[in-house]
Design a protein around this motif. Structure first.
Motif, PDB file in Angstrom:
ATOM      1  N   GLY A  40       0.766  -1.314  -0.177  1.00 59.41           N
ATOM      2  CA  GLY A  40      -0.007  -0.077   0.044  1.00 59.41           C
ATOM      3  C   GLY A  40       0.753   1.052  -0.044  1.00 59.41           C
ATOM      4  N   CYS A  44      -0.571   4.272   4.754  1.00 60.78           N
ATOM      5  CA  CYS A  44      -1.944   3.229   4.653  1.00 60.78           C
ATOM      6  C   CYS A  44      -2.111   2.326   5.944  1.00 60.78           C
ATOM      7  N   LYS A  46       0.266  -0.296   6.810  1.00 66.32           N
ATOM      8  CA  LYS A  46       1.042  -1.477   6.532  1.00 66.32           C
ATOM      9  C   LYS A  46       2.045  -1.768   7.603  1.00 66.32           C
ATOM     10  N   HIS A 196       6.116  -1.140  -0.709  1.00 66.93           N
ATOM     11  CA  HIS A 196       5.147  -0.223  -1.383  1.00 66.93           C
ATOM     12  C   HIS A 196       5.473  -0.631  -2.787  1.00 66.93           C
ATOM     13  N   GLN A 198       4.969  -2.407  -5.929  1.00 68.76           N
ATOM     14  CA  GLN A 198       4.119  -3.486  -6.633  1.00 68.76           C
ATOM     15  C   GLN A 198       4.729  -4.654  -7.490  1.00 68.76           C
ATOM     16  N   VAL A 210      -3.865  -5.702   0.152  1.00 64.31           N
ATOM     17  CA  VAL A 210      -3.705  -4.272  -0.202  1.00 64.31           C
ATOM     18  C   VAL A 210      -4.406  -3.453   0.776  1.00 64.31           C
ATOM     19  N   MET A 211      -3.531  -2.380   1.202  1.00 62.42           N
ATOM     20  CA  MET A 211      -4.136  -1.563   2.189  1.00 62.42           C
ATOM     21  C   MET A 211      -4.272   0.026   1.915  1.00 62.42           C
ATOM     22  N   GLU A 212      -5.444   0.468   2.076  1.00 58.44           N
ATOM     23  CA  GLU A 212      -5.771   1.919   1.983  1.00 58.44           C
ATOM     24  C   GLU A 212      -6.587   2.689   3.089  1.00 58.44           C
ATOM     25  N   LYS A 213      -5.719   3.623   3.524  1.00 56.70           N
ATOM     26  CA  LYS A 213      -6.372   4.267   4.719  1.00 56.70           C
ATOM     27  C   LYS A 213      -6.540   3.624   5.902  1.00 56.70           C
ATOM     28  N   ALA A 217      -8.034  -2.996   1.647  1.00 57.50           N
ATOM     29  CA  ALA A 217      -9.053  -2.957   0.527  1.00 57.50           C
ATOM     30  C   ALA A 217      -9.116  -4.046  -0.289  1.00 57.50           C
ATOM     31  N   ILE A 234      -7.334  -0.604  -6.523  1.00 56.70           N
ATOM     32  CA  ILE A 234      -6.533  -1.672  -6.817  1.00 56.70           C
ATOM     33  C   ILE A 234      -5.921  -1.911  -8.113  1.00 56.70           C
ATOM     34  N   PHE A 237      -3.050   0.723  -8.337  1.00 56.87           N
ATOM     35  CA  PHE A 237      -2.171   0.702  -7.256  1.00 56.87           C
ATOM     36  C   PHE A 237      -1.261  -0.524  -7.815  1.00 56.87           C
TER      37      PHE A 237
END
Length: 352
Positions: A40, A44, A46, A196, A198, A210-213, A217, A234, A237
Motif C-alpha cells: 500500500g 496506509c 501496513k 510499497h 508492486q 492491499v491496504m488503503e487508509k 482494500a 486496486i 495501485f
C-alpha cells in the motif's frame, strides 16, 4: 493445545495514536508456510500492522494470536517472531558470525551451540565464508543476508520483513527478492513482508493484502488482484493501468462501457449494476494496428524505446492511453493515425 494451521490471526484489531485511528477494525488470517505481503501507499497502515505482529505496538482494541496463542498484550520478546528491519540494524563493531549469534546468546544459548546454529544458517544463505568479516565491510546484499540469518537462526514462528530491499539497486533487488522467496519455500517459513513496490509484491507473494487508509482494500493471489481488480484503487495501485470513468450500460443483452459518447464492449461484471463505473485496461493488453475494425481510433502522441518494449501514448476519444508493445518496430509513429485494439475480456470494469 490443539495444532493450528493459522500462524497469525487478527480479530477486530484497532490501533489509535491519540484521537487518530490508523487501523480501523481489521480481521486477517495468515496460514503457516505462507508468504503474505502487506502492500500500500505511505500512511496506509501496513507498517503499523507489522509492528502489531512484532509486539512493537499494542492494539487499542481486538485480539492478536500467533500460533494459536493469544499475544495481544505481550511484549516483543515474549512472542515467537523475528523482524528484519529496513536498515538491517547490524552491529558494525561485531563480526558477521557474532551478529548472527547475538540473538541466541542474548536469550541464554551457550556460545558453542549458538555458533553451530549460526554457521548452519549462514551456510544456507551463502555467507559461510564471511564469518570473520565486520558487518561494516559488507556490501548491501551481503548485509541483507546477514540480517536474514540473524533472524532465521532464532527459528521464529513468523519471520517479518520491513521494506527489505529498499537500500539495494534494481538488479540486486531482483536477485535478493528471489533468494528470499526460495528460502521461504524451501524451509516452509511463515513470512509477513511489507513493501510499497508492486512488482516486488507480485514476484514474491502467495497472497497480497492491499491496504488503503488503515483498512484492507483487497486481498488475494497476485494474479487475481492484477488480472481482475475489484476497484479503481486496486487497478491503479497494482501495476500499470489505463483508468477511465464512465457508465456501465446494457444494450440488447450486451454490456458496454460508455464514456465521451463512445460504447466499448465489455464482459458482464459479476454483481455490478448499471451506472457509474471505471474501466481498467492494462497497457500490455492493447494492440495498435489498422484503424478499420479497431475498438477505438487513435493518434500516436509520443513513443519511447525501452529495449525490451516500446511504450506509446495514444490519444483516443476516451482519453490518452498508455500502450506497451513487444514489437519494437511500431506500426505508426508520432502524429500518425492508428487503430486501438483490445478484447472485451481485457477491459475490466471496476467500481470507482
Amino acid at each position: 493445545m490443539a495444532q493450528t494451521t493459522v500462524a497469525v490471526e487478527f480479530k477486530q484489531v484497532v490501533k489509535r495514536f491519540g484521537p487518530v485511528v490508523v487501523l480501523h477494525p481489521l480481521d486477517l488470517r495468515i496460514g503457516k508456510g505462507e508468504l503474505v505481503t502487506l502492500l500500500g501507499p505511505s500512511g496506509c497502515g501496513k507498517t503499523t500492522l507489522l509492528r502489531l505482529i512484532a509486539g512493537l505496538e499494542l492494539p487499542s482494541e481486538g485480539t492478536i494470536r500467533i500460533d494459536g496463542r493469544d499475544v495481544t498484550g505481550m511484549s516483543a520478546n515474549q512472542r515467537d517472531v523475528s523482524l528484519v528491519f529496513q536498515s538491517y540494524a547490524l552491529f558494525p563493531h561485531m563480526t558477521v558470525l557474532d551478529n548472527v549469534c547475538y540473538g541466541l546468546t542474548a536469550s541464554g544459548v551457550k556460545k558453542p551451540q549458538a555458533v553451530e546454529m549460526a554457521r548452519a544458517k549462514m551456510e544456507l544463505l551463502g555467507i559461510a565464508d564471511l564469518g570473520d568479516r565486520l558487518s561494516s565491510q559488507l556490501s548491501g546484499g551481503q548485509q541483507q543476508r546477514v540480517a536474514v540469518a540473524r533472524s532465521l537462526v532464532l527459528e521464529p514462528a513468523v519471520l517479518m520483513f520491513d521494506e527489505p530491499l529498499s537500500n539495494l539497486d534494481a538488479k540486486l533487488r531482483r536477485k535478493v527478492r528471489q533468494d528470499i522467496r526460495d528460502l521461504q519455500q524451501s524451509l516452509n517459513l511463515t513470512v509477513v513482508y511489507v513493501t510499497h513496490d508492486q512488482e516486488e509484491a507480485l514476484a514474491v507473494s502467495d497472497r497480497i493484502v492491499v491496504m488503503e487508509k488503515g483498512r484492507i482494500a483487497a486481498m488475494g493471489a497476485p494474479h487475481e488482484l492484477y488480472e481482475a481488480p475489484a476497484t479503481r484503487f486496486i487497478a491503479d495501485f497494482i501495476g500499470d493501468a489505463n483508468l477511465i470513468n464512465g457508465d456501465l450500460v446494457q444494450v440488447g443483452g450486451q454490456h458496454f462501457f460508455r464514456a465521451a459518447g463512445v460504447d466499448v464492449p465489455v464482459l458482464p461484471p459479476k454483481g455490478m449494476a448499471e451506472g457509474p463505473v471505471a474501466l481498467a485496461i492494462r497497457p500490455h493488453r492493447i494492440r495498435l494496428g489498422e484503424v478499420e475494425g479497431s475498438v477505438l481510433p487513435g493518434q500516436v502522441l509520443r513513443q519511447a524505446y525501452l529495449g525490451s518494449r516500446m511504450e506509446s501514448l495514444v490519444a483516443t476519444p476516451l482519453g490518452e492511453l498508455l500502450v506497451f508493445s513487444d514489437a519494437l518496430q511500431p506500426v505508426a509513429g508520432p502524429g500518425q493515425q492508428v487503430g486501438v485494439h483490445f478484447a472485451p475480456a481485457d477491459a475490466r470494469v471496476t467500481s470507482r
